[in-house]
Design a protein around this motif. Structure first.
Motif, PDB file in Angstrom:
ATOM      1  N   GLU A  47       0.850  -1.187   0.000  1.00 30.13           N
ATOM      2  CA  GLU A  47       0.000   0.000   0.000  1.00 30.13           C
ATOM      3  C   GLU A  47       0.890   1.242   0.000  1.00 30.13           C
ATOM      4  N   HIS A  48       0.818   2.025  -1.057  1.00 29.99           N
ATOM      5  CA  HIS A  48       1.685   3.195  -1.182  1.00 29.99           C
ATOM      6  C   HIS A  48       0.985   4.244  -2.048  1.00 29.99           C
ATOM      7  N   TYR A  49       1.051   5.495  -1.617  1.00 28.52           N
ATOM      8  CA  TYR A  49       0.306   6.562  -2.293  1.00 28.52           C
ATOM      9  C   TYR A  49       1.182   7.643  -2.904  1.00 28.52           C
ATOM     10  N   CYS A  50       2.454   7.664  -2.560  1.00 33.71           N
ATOM     11  CA  CYS A  50       3.346   8.702  -3.079  1.00 33.71           C
ATOM     12  C   CYS A  50       3.912   8.214  -4.418  1.00 33.71           C
ATOM     13  N   VAL A  51       3.135   8.400  -5.489  1.00 37.79           N
ATOM     14  CA  VAL A  51       3.498   7.849  -6.788  1.00 37.79           C
ATOM     15  C   VAL A  51       3.450   8.931  -7.862  1.00 37.79           C
ATOM     16  N   ALA A  52       4.248   8.715  -8.894  1.00 35.27           N
ATOM     17  CA  ALA A  52       4.188   9.523 -10.110  1.00 35.27           C
ATOM     18  C   ALA A  52       3.917   8.538 -11.238  1.00 35.27           C
ATOM     19  N   ASP A  53       2.664   8.478 -11.680  1.00 32.12           N
ATOM     20  CA  ASP A  53       2.222   7.463 -12.634  1.00 32.12           C
ATOM     21  C   ASP A  53       2.157   8.062 -14.034  1.00 32.12           C
ATOM     22  N   SER A  54       2.997   7.553 -14.926  1.00 33.02           N
ATOM     23  CA  SER A  54       3.046   8.114 -16.283  1.00 33.02           C
ATOM     24  C   SER A  54       1.744   7.879 -17.054  1.00 33.02           C
ATOM     25  N   SER A  55       0.953   6.897 -16.646  1.00 33.93           N
ATOM     26  CA  SER A  55      -0.330   6.670 -17.321  1.00 33.93           C
ATOM     27  C   SER A  55      -1.354   7.731 -16.939  1.00 33.93           C
ATOM     28  N   PHE A  56      -1.100   8.471 -15.848  1.00 33.12           N
ATOM     29  CA  PHE A  56      -1.979   9.553 -15.407  1.00 33.12           C
ATOM     30  C   PHE A  56      -1.439  10.936 -15.773  1.00 33.12           C
ATOM     31  N   LEU A  57      -0.166  11.022 -16.144  1.00 33.07           N
ATOM     32  CA  LEU A  57       0.443  12.322 -16.440  1.00 33.07           C
ATOM     33  C   LEU A  57       0.222  12.741 -17.893  1.00 33.07           C
ATOM     34  N   PHE A  58      -0.125  11.778 -18.742  1.00 36.07           N
ATOM     35  CA  PHE A  58      -0.317  12.065 -20.164  1.00 36.07           C
ATOM     36  C   PHE A  58      -1.727  11.650 -20.586  1.00 36.07           C
ATOM     37  N   PHE A  59      -2.229  12.333 -21.615  1.00 33.51           N
ATOM     38  CA  PHE A  59      -3.581  12.054 -22.087  1.00 33.51           C
ATOM     39  C   PHE A  59      -3.571  11.749 -23.577  1.00 33.51           C
ATOM     40  N   ALA A  60      -4.557  10.932 -23.985  1.00 29.45           N
ATOM     41  CA  ALA A  60      -4.679  10.563 -25.396  1.00 29.45           C
ATOM     42  C   ALA A  60      -5.355  11.687 -26.180  1.00 29.45           C
ATOM     43  N   LYS A  61      -5.010  11.793 -27.441  1.00 28.71           N
ATOM     44  CA  LYS A  61      -5.613  12.820 -28.291  1.00 28.71           C
ATOM     45  C   LYS A  61      -7.100  12.583 -28.493  1.00 28.71           C
ATOM     46  N   ASP A  62      -7.486  11.329 -28.601  1.00 26.24           N
ATOM     47  CA  ASP A  62      -8.872  11.009 -28.917  1.00 26.24           C
ATOM     48  C   ASP A  62      -9.767  10.840 -27.697  1.00 26.24           C
ATOM     49  N   SER A  63      -9.187  10.874 -26.490  1.00 28.04           N
ATOM     50  CA  SER A  63      -9.999  10.713 -25.281  1.00 28.04           C
ATOM     51  C   SER A  63      -9.242  11.246 -24.071  1.00 28.04           C
ATOM     52  N   THR A  64      -9.888  12.114 -23.320  1.00 28.70           N
ATOM     53  CA  THR A  64      -9.246  12.681 -22.128  1.00 28.70           C
ATOM     54  C   THR A  64      -9.378  11.755 -20.925  1.00 28.70           C
ATOM     55  N   THR A  65     -10.219  10.737 -21.044  1.00 27.14           N
ATOM     56  CA  THR A  65     -10.417   9.828 -19.918  1.00 27.14           C
ATOM     57  C   THR A  65      -9.690   8.506 -20.086  1.00 27.14           C
ATOM     58  N   SER A  66      -9.368   8.146 -21.317  1.00 26.21           N
ATOM     59  CA  SER A  66      -8.704   6.862 -21.568  1.00 26.21           C
ATOM     60  C   SER A  66      -7.204   6.964 -21.276  1.00 26.21           C
ATOM     61  N   SER A  67      -6.641   5.866 -20.791  1.00 28.29           N
ATOM     62  CA  SER A  67      -5.211   5.832 -20.520  1.00 28.29           C
ATOM     63  C   SER A  67      -4.443   5.484 -21.786  1.00 28.29           C
ATOM     64  N   VAL A  68      -3.179   5.859 -21.813  1.00 26.65           N
ATOM     65  CA  VAL A  68      -2.320   5.556 -22.960  1.00 26.65           C
ATOM     66  C   VAL A  68      -1.350   4.455 -22.557  1.00 26.65           C
ATOM     67  N   SER A  69      -1.004   3.611 -23.495  1.00 26.66           N
ATOM     68  CA  SER A  69      -0.058   2.535 -23.204  1.00 26.66           C
ATOM     69  C   SER A  69       1.358   3.102 -23.144  1.00 26.66           C
ATOM     70  N   LEU A  70       2.245   2.393 -22.470  1.00 27.53           N
ATOM     71  CA  LEU A  70       3.644   2.824 -22.390  1.00 27.53           C
ATOM     72  C   LEU A  70       4.276   2.797 -23.782  1.00 27.53           C
ATOM     73  N   LYS A  71       3.864   1.829 -24.577  1.00 29.76           N
ATOM     74  CA  LYS A  71       4.387   1.718 -25.931  1.00 29.76           C
ATOM     75  C   LYS A  71       4.021   2.948 -26.765  1.00 29.76           C
ATOM     76  N   ASP A  72       2.764   3.398 -26.679  1.00 29.85           N
ATOM     77  CA  ASP A  72       2.336   4.598 -27.403  1.00 29.85           C
ATOM     78  C   ASP A  72       3.008   5.849 -26.850  1.00 29.85           C
ATOM     79  N   LEU A  73       3.213   5.863 -25.547  1.00 27.86           N
ATOM     80  CA  LEU A  73       3.819   7.030 -24.900  1.00 27.86           C
ATOM     81  C   LEU A  73       5.263   7.220 -25.361  1.00 27.86           C
TER      82      LEU A  73
END
Length: 460
Positions: free
Chosen positions: A317-343
């Protein structure tokens, strides 16, 4: 005179002492008054000397029994017993740090190194944030006790403070609350018959001031099954990689992990790990947890891509995180996550290998997160590649109370076709959506055709 001397002797509790006074009284045949006074004075002096030897209490010992000097000193020796010295030794042991230094701990762990040829880049260079201060004292320590664990920020070190905005931004994402709901994961484990103990990092202090304050992690998972109950764990830890984010070339730990239950699916096609790789491994989940507890405090920034999955595999259980899936957004959707490969392809114009390598994935997630930090969050949106594959089904309008394992159980119960994996459900309002991956296109089609219901065009 002789009678008086006997009277003095009777009053003296030490009358049994050597009769030195009597010869001084008997030689005088005709004592004079002066001699009598001297004799009386000598008697008093003898009594005073006897009293000084006996101590403050004249009746401390029985009549006629004289305590020898050694016996008289025993009470003094009993005032300084040996047990207090032993108590001090025990106190010192209790005061010793309960958390071992992670570098000394790792030398005692049965680490099983692993690499994928052509994927793991031991000389990868990642942009770093300079940190000149290695050892620092906690700031605002007096208020830390009132802060909830999920609200703690990395404010005690210079290295951590440079990641505060990234941590806050990760927490502000609409999917953060559901993704980092560790109570949900623990409940799911109980339902699934998984009983591993969860861990939580200790508060920041002098014990960890010299440790790396920012790390990047990635885990590989396999599927296991309890032979007694039949319960399955679709995300059993089988490899752990930890990179020093302050010096990305340093791999703090990279090891295979022996699952506690027999493996039913190694997922070699995804992670490159085969049965023969795990057969002789002695490193376990508890070893991994011991390492993370020795390395991390509540303020350690853990960088990763969809890092909640890695933490869940570690039962941490840990909350002090920097999650790259939450720091970037997809062009076609502001709610969908992006894959690391696409990033990685969008930011650095590089292709990620098809086989997952946890050291490489940890470094790439760190590289993307550092790009966000260096640009103060002013980054472009990400172009997503088509994710609709033949072996996947897209599930939407999922009720809010539903969890990923519920979808797995649904397919097993109603179609007898078990999915390989179920993506985290992306909720928006009261409903959510997710992709479910099967072994092949045929398996996905069979699962779709077997489900009862009327096929209707999707109006959304």
């Amino acid at each position: 005179l002789i009678k008086k001397e006997n009277k003095d002797t009777d009053e003296d509790p030490f009358g049994a002492s050597p009769p030195a006074p009597r010869p001084t009284a008997t030689p005088t045949a005709t004592p004079t008054p002066t001699t009598q006074a001297e004799q009386l004075s000598k008697g008093k002096k003898r009594k005073a000397r006897s009293n000084s030897k006996a101590g403050d209490d004249l009746f401390a010992n029985p009549r006629g029994k004289i305590s020898s000097p050694p016996a008289h000193k025993k009470p003094k020796s009993s005032e300084k017993p040996k047990p207090p010295a032993q108590t001090k030794i025990q106190t010192k042991k209790e005061a010793s740090p309960s958390v071992p230094d992670f570098r000394s701990l790792i030398s005692k762990l049965p680490v099983a190194s692993f690499s994928i040829e052509g994927v793991t880049d031991g000389n990868a260079k990642v942009a770093t944030i300079k940190n000149d201060t290695k050892k620092e004292k906690p700031q605002h320590a007096e208020s830390l006790s009132t802060i909830k664990p999920e609200q703690i920020l990395p404010t005690s070190t210079e290295a951590g403070r440079k990641w505060v905005k990234a941590v806050k931004s990760s927490r502000s994402h609409e999917r953060y609350a559901g993704s980092f709901d560790f109570v949900k994961y623990q409940e799911a484990n109980q339902v699934g018959g998984i009983t591993s103990e969860w861990i939580k990092a200790k508060p920041f202090g002098a014990w960890c001031a010299s440790n790396p304050q920012v790390i990047a992690i990635d885990c590989e998972m396999c599927e296991t099954q309890d032979p007694l109950s039949g319960a399955k764990n679709p995300k059993a830890l089988c490899r752990l990689s930890v990179v020093n984010a302050e010096n990305p070339e340093e791999v703090l730990l990279d090891t295979l992990v022996k699952p506690s239950w027999p493996v039913t699916d190694y997922r070699t096609r995804i992670n490159g790990i085969a049965k023969e790789d795990l057969d002789s491994v002695e490193f376990t989940l508890r070893h991994a947890q011991a390492f993370m507890m020795a390395l991390c405090s509540e303020e350690t920034v853990i960088v990763g891509h969809a890092v909640q999955n890695d933490l869940a595999a570690l039962f941490m259980e840990h909350y002090c995180v920097a999650d790259s899936s939450f720091l970037f957004f997809a062009k076609d959707s502001t709610t969908s996550s992006v894959s690391l490969k696409d990033l990685v392809a969008s930011i650095f114009k590089k292709e990620m290998p098809d086989t997952h390598d946890s050291v490489n994935d940890a470094r790439k997630a760190l590289e993307c997160a550092l790009h966000w930090v260096e640009n103060d969050g002013n980054v472009d949106t990400v172009e997503r590649t088509a994710k609709h594959k033949g072996n996947q089904l897209f599930i939407h309008r999922i009720p809010k109370q539903c969890k990923s394992h519920h979808l797995t159980n649904m397919f097993v119960k109603y179609t007898s076709v078990e999915p390989l994996s179920v993506d985290d459900i992306e909720f928006s309002g009261d409903t959510g959506k997710a992709h479910v991956t099967f072994l092949s296109t045929r398996h996905a089609s069979l699962a779709f055709d077997t489900l009862e219901g009327t096929a209707e065009p999707d109006k959304s």
